[in-house]
Motif scaffolding. Structure first.
Motif, mmCIF file in Angstrom:
data_model
loop_
_atom_site.group_PDB
_atom_site.id
_atom_site.type_symbol
_atom_site.label_atom_id
_atom_site.label_comp_id
_atom_site.label_asym_id
_atom_site.label_seq_id
_atom_site.Cartn_x
_atom_site.Cartn_y
_atom_site.Cartn_z
ATOM 1 N N PHE A 68 0.811 -1.215 0.000
ATOM 2 C CA PHE A 68 0.000 0.000 0.000
ATOM 3 C C PHE A 68 0.849 1.272 0.000
ATOM 4 O O PHE A 68 0.315 2.374 0.101
ATOM 5 C CB PHE A 68 -0.931 0.011 1.221
ATOM 6 C CG PHE A 68 -2.065 -0.972 1.122
ATOM 7 C CD1 PHE A 68 -3.147 -0.709 0.287
ATOM 8 C CD2 PHE A 68 -2.055 -2.144 1.849
ATOM 9 C CE1 PHE A 68 -4.207 -1.608 0.195
ATOM 10 C CE2 PHE A 68 -3.102 -3.054 1.760
ATOM 11 C CZ PHE A 68 -4.178 -2.784 0.915
ATOM 12 N N ASN A 69 2.170 1.093 -0.089
ATOM 13 C CA ASN A 69 3.098 2.219 -0.139
ATOM 14 C C ASN A 69 2.934 3.138 1.073
ATOM 15 O O ASN A 69 2.881 4.370 0.958
ATOM 16 C CB ASN A 69 2.906 3.015 -1.435
ATOM 17 C CG ASN A 69 4.075 3.933 -1.731
ATOM 18 O OD1 ASN A 69 5.205 3.671 -1.293
ATOM 19 N ND2 ASN A 69 3.826 5.010 -2.448
ATOM 20 N N VAL A 70 2.851 2.529 2.261
ATOM 21 C CA VAL A 70 2.712 3.271 3.516
ATOM 22 C C VAL A 70 4.035 3.187 4.269
ATOM 23 O O VAL A 70 4.564 2.098 4.497
ATOM 24 C CB VAL A 70 1.576 2.693 4.385
ATOM 25 C CG1 VAL A 70 1.506 3.406 5.724
ATOM 26 C CG2 VAL A 70 0.246 2.809 3.661
ATOM 27 N N SER A 71 4.581 4.326 4.671
ATOM 28 C CA SER A 71 5.842 4.339 5.416
ATOM 29 C C SER A 71 5.608 3.878 6.839
ATOM 30 O O SER A 71 4.500 4.010 7.384
ATOM 31 C CB SER A 71 6.449 5.744 5.406
ATOM 32 O OG SER A 71 5.652 6.630 6.178
ATOM 33 N N ILE A 72 6.670 3.344 7.456
ATOM 34 C CA ILE A 72 6.527 2.868 8.832
ATOM 35 C C ILE A 72 6.252 4.038 9.779
ATOM 36 O O ILE A 72 5.550 3.884 10.778
ATOM 37 C CB ILE A 72 7.801 2.096 9.271
ATOM 38 C CG1 ILE A 72 7.593 1.465 10.641
ATOM 39 C CG2 ILE A 72 9.011 2.998 9.255
ATOM 40 C CD1 ILE A 72 6.484 0.455 10.712
ATOM 41 N N GLY A 73 6.774 5.221 9.447
ATOM 42 C CA GLY A 73 6.509 6.392 10.279
ATOM 43 C C GLY A 73 5.029 6.736 10.316
ATOM 44 O O GLY A 73 4.455 6.980 11.379
#
Length: 212
Positions: A68-73
């Motif tokens: 989903f192209n979500v950063s861990i931050g």
């Protein structure tokens, strides 16, 4: 030594989120009138469901975020807010809609597999617990395979606590009473609130390195 301290911290946080003591009244209500053997079988099913769901989250969480192209931050901030909302509900000794909606509570009566849905998911292994495991899997040993394997230790520990608490649910409820269960829930909520704020802070530092 640092890794074991981190594992202990993960275990405490996960136990507070899952909160098996808070699930005792729901478990007793769902299995009311059942024989002890049937309740024991259901308690085992609940524990197994929690273990499978959280283990799956630990091993596939990073891939899901990448998909989903979500950063861990961003996920840490979002997950931290979710956990904080859950903690606030626990501090008020209320059942959070994050864990179980009224519609899902009704399904306890309608379904035979209550150990899986809704007792296992979403009552115990709900969005808050899944988010916590995904964040822990990313942070612990930089998300390598050995780190994922070691992360099974807190998941297994929490699973055993869930099994033991539900197996002895009737006895615990009689000893502690509703007030005692609420006190335990509030204490876990307090710990969880502090950890949620820490998770949000770390997520913000991931998104904005200059804050570090």
């Amino acid at each position: 030594m640092h890794e074991w301290q981190q594992l202990f911290k993960i275990t405490v946080a996960l136990l507070a989120i899952v909160n098996p003591f808070g699930g005792i009244p729901v478990f007793i209500g769902a299995t009311q009138g059942w024989r002890p053997r049937e309740r024991a079988r259901t308690a085992r099913t609940v524990a197994l469901t929690v273990f499978c769901v959280l283990t799956l989250a630990a091993f596939t969480g990073d891939r899901l975020l990448d998909f989903f192209n979500v950063s861990i931050g961003s996920f840490m901030v979002g997950g931290g807010i979710l956990i904080l909302l859950l903690a606030i509900s626990m501090l008020q000794a209320k059942e959070s809609p994050i864990r179980q909606t009224p519609e899902e509570a009704v399904e306890v009566i309608d379904r035979q597999a209550v150990g899986v849905v809704p007792l296992g998911v979403p009552l115990l292994a709900g969005p808050g617990a899944i988010s916590s495991v995904i964040i822990a899997a990313h942070q612990f040993r930089q998300g390598d395979f050995l780190g994922h394997i070691m992360l099974l230790l807190p998941i297994l520990a929490v699973t055993l606590v869930v099994w033991a608490v539900f197996l002895l649910g009737s006895r615990i409820a009689r000893r502690l009473g509703r007030t005692g269960l609420n006190i335990v829930t509030r204490l876990m909520g307090l710990v969880l609130a502090a950890m949620a704020v820490e998770t949000i802070a770390r997520g913000l530092m991931e998104l904005f390195p200059k804050l570090a």
